[in-house]
Structure formats: structure tokens, C-alpha cells
Design a protein around this motif. Structure first.
Motif, PDB file in Angstrom:
ATOM      1  N   ASN A   1      -2.393 -13.727   0.854  1.00 50.42           N
ATOM      2  CA  ASN A   1      -3.286 -14.690   1.501  1.00 50.42           C
ATOM      3  C   ASN A   1      -2.824 -15.017   2.923  1.00 50.42           C
ATOM      4  O   ASN A   1      -3.653 -15.207   3.814  1.00 50.42           O
ATOM      5  N   LEU A   2      -1.519 -15.081   3.147  1.00 54.44           N
ATOM      6  CA  LEU A   2      -1.016 -15.293   4.504  1.00 54.44           C
ATOM      7  C   LEU A   2      -1.325 -14.097   5.398  1.00 54.44           C
ATOM      8  O   LEU A   2      -1.753 -14.261   6.544  1.00 54.44           O
ATOM      9  N   LEU A   3      -1.112 -12.890   4.877  1.00 56.28           N
ATOM     10  CA  LEU A   3      -1.341 -11.688   5.687  1.00 56.28           C
ATOM     11  C   LEU A   3      -2.827 -11.427   5.929  1.00 56.28           C
ATOM     12  O   LEU A   3      -3.178 -10.643   6.810  1.00 56.28           O
ATOM     13  N   ARG A   4      -3.706 -12.076   5.181  1.00 58.06           N
ATOM     14  CA  ARG A   4      -5.144 -11.988   5.475  1.00 58.06           C
ATOM     15  C   ARG A   4      -5.447 -12.666   6.804  1.00 58.06           C
ATOM     16  O   ARG A   4      -6.426 -12.356   7.459  1.00 58.06           O
ATOM     17  N   GLN A   5      -4.587 -13.629   7.177  1.00 59.70           N
ATOM     18  CA  GLN A   5      -4.800 -14.354   8.430  1.00 59.70           C
ATOM     19  C   GLN A   5      -4.419 -13.502   9.634  1.00 59.70           C
ATOM     20  O   GLN A   5      -5.135 -13.462  10.630  1.00 59.70           O
ATOM     21  N   ARG A   6      -3.267 -12.806   9.527  1.00 62.33           N
ATOM     22  CA  ARG A   6      -2.801 -11.941  10.615  1.00 62.33           C
ATOM     23  C   ARG A   6      -1.503 -11.279  10.163  1.00 62.33           C
ATOM     24  O   ARG A   6      -0.860 -11.742   9.224  1.00 62.33           O
ATOM     25  N   PRO A   7      -1.088 -10.205  10.856  1.00 57.83           N
ATOM     26  CA  PRO A   7       0.225  -9.623  10.547  1.00 57.83           C
ATOM     27  C   PRO A   7       1.319 -10.654  10.815  1.00 57.83           C
ATOM     28  O   PRO A   7       1.166 -11.528  11.677  1.00 57.83           O
TER      29      PRO A   7
ATOM     30  N   GLU B   1       8.342 -15.433   9.667  1.00 58.58           N
ATOM     31  CA  GLU B   1       7.114 -16.247   9.656  1.00 58.58           C
ATOM     32  C   GLU B   1       6.639 -16.505   8.225  1.00 58.58           C
ATOM     33  O   GLU B   1       6.241 -17.622   7.887  1.00 58.58           O
ATOM     34  N   LEU B   2       6.691 -15.469   7.399  1.00 62.81           N
ATOM     35  CA  LEU B   2       6.290 -15.629   5.995  1.00 62.81           C
ATOM     36  C   LEU B   2       7.221 -16.601   5.278  1.00 62.81           C
ATOM     37  O   LEU B   2       6.771 -17.467   4.519  1.00 62.81           O
ATOM     38  N   THR B   3       8.529 -16.466   5.527  1.00 63.69           N
ATOM     39  CA  THR B   3       9.520 -17.339   4.891  1.00 63.69           C
ATOM     40  C   THR B   3       9.262 -18.798   5.245  1.00 63.69           C
ATOM     41  O   THR B   3       9.271 -19.669   4.377  1.00 63.69           O
ATOM     42  N   THR B   4       9.013 -19.065   6.522  1.00 65.46           N
ATOM     43  CA  THR B   4       8.752 -20.428   6.972  1.00 65.46           C
ATOM     44  C   THR B   4       7.468 -20.979   6.335  1.00 65.46           C
ATOM     45  O   THR B   4       7.448 -22.099   5.821  1.00 65.46           O
TER      46      THR B   4
ATOM     47  N   PHE C   1       4.554  -7.172   9.257  1.00 63.64           N
ATOM     48  CA  PHE C   1       3.829  -6.540   8.155  1.00 63.64           C
ATOM     49  C   PHE C   1       2.361  -6.939   8.186  1.00 63.64           C
ATOM     50  O   PHE C   1       2.007  -8.022   8.662  1.00 63.64           O
ATOM     51  N   GLU C   2       1.519  -6.032   7.660  1.00 67.47           N
ATOM     52  CA  GLU C   2       0.086  -6.306   7.579  1.00 67.47           C
ATOM     53  C   GLU C   2      -0.466  -5.737   6.283  1.00 67.47           C
ATOM     54  O   GLU C   2       0.148  -4.856   5.665  1.00 67.47           O
ATOM     55  N   LEU C   3      -1.631  -6.239   5.888  1.00 71.22           N
ATOM     56  CA  LEU C   3      -2.301  -5.709   4.709  1.00 71.22           C
ATOM     57  C   LEU C   3      -2.897  -4.347   5.029  1.00 71.22           C
ATOM     58  O   LEU C   3      -3.307  -4.090   6.162  1.00 71.22           O
ATOM     59  N   ILE C   4      -2.956  -3.503   4.041  1.00 68.74           N
ATOM     60  CA  ILE C   4      -3.613  -2.200   4.183  1.00 68.74           C
ATOM     61  C   ILE C   4      -5.115  -2.409   4.391  1.00 68.74           C
ATOM     62  O   ILE C   4      -5.751  -1.678   5.123  1.00 68.74           O
ATOM     63  N   SER C   5      -5.675  -3.435   3.750  1.00 65.46           N
ATOM     64  CA  SER C   5      -7.104  -3.716   3.800  1.00 65.46           C
ATOM     65  C   SER C   5      -7.293  -5.231   3.800  1.00 65.46           C
ATOM     66  O   SER C   5      -6.476  -5.960   3.256  1.00 65.46           O
ATOM     67  N   ARG C   6      -8.380  -5.720   4.388  1.00 66.15           N
ATOM     68  CA  ARG C   6      -8.648  -7.169   4.379  1.00 66.15           C
ATOM     69  C   ARG C   6      -9.003  -7.681   2.998  1.00 66.15           C
ATOM     70  O   ARG C   6      -8.960  -8.873   2.737  1.00 66.15           O
ATOM     71  N   GLY C   7      -9.374  -6.795   2.114  1.00 66.12           N
ATOM     72  CA  GLY C   7      -9.744  -7.193   0.761  1.00 66.12           C
ATOM     73  C   GLY C   7      -9.530  -6.052  -0.212  1.00 66.12           C
ATOM     74  O   GLY C   7      -9.238  -4.922   0.192  1.00 66.12           O
ATOM     75  N   PHE C   8      -9.684  -6.354  -1.476  1.00 64.99           N
ATOM     76  CA  PHE C   8      -9.451  -5.369  -2.527  1.00 64.99           C
ATOM     77  C   PHE C   8     -10.645  -5.349  -3.473  1.00 64.99           C
ATOM     78  O   PHE C   8     -11.252  -6.389  -3.744  1.00 64.99           O
ATOM     79  N   ARG C   9     -10.981  -4.168  -3.947  1.00 63.95           N
ATOM     80  CA  ARG C   9     -12.057  -4.010  -4.933  1.00 63.95           C
ATOM     81  C   ARG C   9     -11.408  -3.828  -6.284  1.00 63.95           C
ATOM     82  O   ARG C   9     -10.596  -2.923  -6.473  1.00 63.95           O
ATOM     83  N   LEU C  10     -11.758  -4.692  -7.223  1.00 68.23           N
ATOM     84  CA  LEU C  10     -11.177  -4.677  -8.553  1.00 68.23           C
ATOM     85  C   LEU C  10     -12.106  -3.938  -9.511  1.00 68.23           C
ATOM     86  O   LEU C  10     -13.324  -3.995  -9.365  1.00 68.23           O
TER      87      LEU C  10
END
Length: 175
Positions: free
Chosen positions: A28-34, A39-42, A80-89
């Protein structure tokens, strides 16, 4: 977001990676930006070792990738960044997975908070259900960058499904 923009989840490792509450929060954090580990730890209020471990699990599952590196104070900082903005389940696992993920991320509703959870049942024809599903897909999923200053994230779990509710026959109006 169209189906072509979503990464289909195919492996149990991907579901397992997303199933952990901390990894779900990282996504959810990486959806905002890399972001960097720092930054993730904080943002998560965790330790760098813990966050690094969970990012590694997400990378190994093919959900997160290294976006860039830069040299800082004699070391290398990784973003780090997400491979995709969303995932298909998949249809079989997806609903349960999303339900569990939503429950895991729900914060307790405090006094004055606008939290609201309710279950409605709509009586629709199959055509009406399809039209509603299509309409929900066009709903703007809200991007973080467009949010007002001070805005907080609220989750909306929408699920359109045929409920297992039998229908009573019309009432017999005998006088």
C-alpha cells in the motif's frame, strides 16, 4: 484501471507474500510512489531489518522490484517499486484473499471516526448485476497524489456476489 494494467497473481508464493499484514502495508505504501527501505521503515514504525526482510519476500514473489540505486555516505541506497499498480486475483481465491486483507488493515473505529461497515442485499436481475459491476469498475480508485493535505486513507471493500439467500414464495393472502 483496466485488466491489462493489473498483474495477474498466479503463484501461491505471490498470495502468501501479499497475505502477511506488514507486506500488505508495504504494498500500500509503494502504491503511492517508489520508496527506500529507510522511508518504508519510518512510515511503518518498524525496524530496517524487518522491513528489508519483508521487501525481499515481495521481490522474490515478483511483486516488487529495484527501481534505482544511488550512492550515499559510503553506502548504496536502494529505491523499490511495485511491478504493477494493482493485481488481478483469480476467481477462486480472490474474494477470500481480499476479505482477509481488508480485515487485517481495518483500524478500530474511535469516537468521532467516520468508519461504517454494513452488509446490504440487493435484489437484481443478472443484467442489472452485470451493469452494476461494470459501473463499479469505472469508479475512480483515488490516487494518493490527488489527495487533499491532511487526508487519511479509508478502505472501501466492494463485493458484488450472488448471495445464498432463498426467496420465499409470495404470501398467501387468505382471509
Amino acid at each position: 484501471m483496466t485488466d491489462e494494467q493489473l498483474l495477474p497473481l498466479r503463484s501461491s508464493a505471490q498470495y502468501k507474500a501479499l497475505g502477511h499484514p506488514l507486506r500488505h502495508r508495504i504494498v500500500n505504501l509503494l502504491r503511492q510512489r517508489p520508496a527506500t527501505l529507510g522511508e518504508l521503515t519510518t512510515a511503518l514504525g518498524s525496524t530496517k531489518g524487518t522491513v528489508g526482510y519483508h521487501v525481499r519476500i515481495l521481490r522474490e514473489a515478483g511483486l516488487v522490484r529495484l527501481a534505482s540505486t544511488r550512492h550515499v555516505r559510503g553506502g548504496t541506497e536502494q529505491r523499490f517499486e511495485l511491478i504493477s499498480r494493482g493485481f488481478r486475483l483469480d476467481e477462486e481465491t480472490g474474494a477470500r484473499f481480499l476479505h482477509d486483507a481488508a480485515l487485517a488493515e481495518m483500524s478500530p473505529v474511535g469516537p468521532g471516526d467516520p468508519g461504517h461497515t454494513v452488509l446490504y442485499h440487493l435484489w437484481l436481475t443478472p443484467e442489472e448485476a452485470r451493469a452494476l459491476a461494470e459501473r463499479l469498475e469505472t469508479f475512480d480508485h483515488g490516487h494518493h497524489e490527488d489527495a487533499e493535505p491532511g487526508a487519511e486513507a479509508y478502505g472501501v471493500l466492494l463485493s458484488l456476489y450472488r448471495a445464498d439467500i432463498p426467496r420465499l414464495p409470495p404470501e398467501d393472502h387468505m382471509s
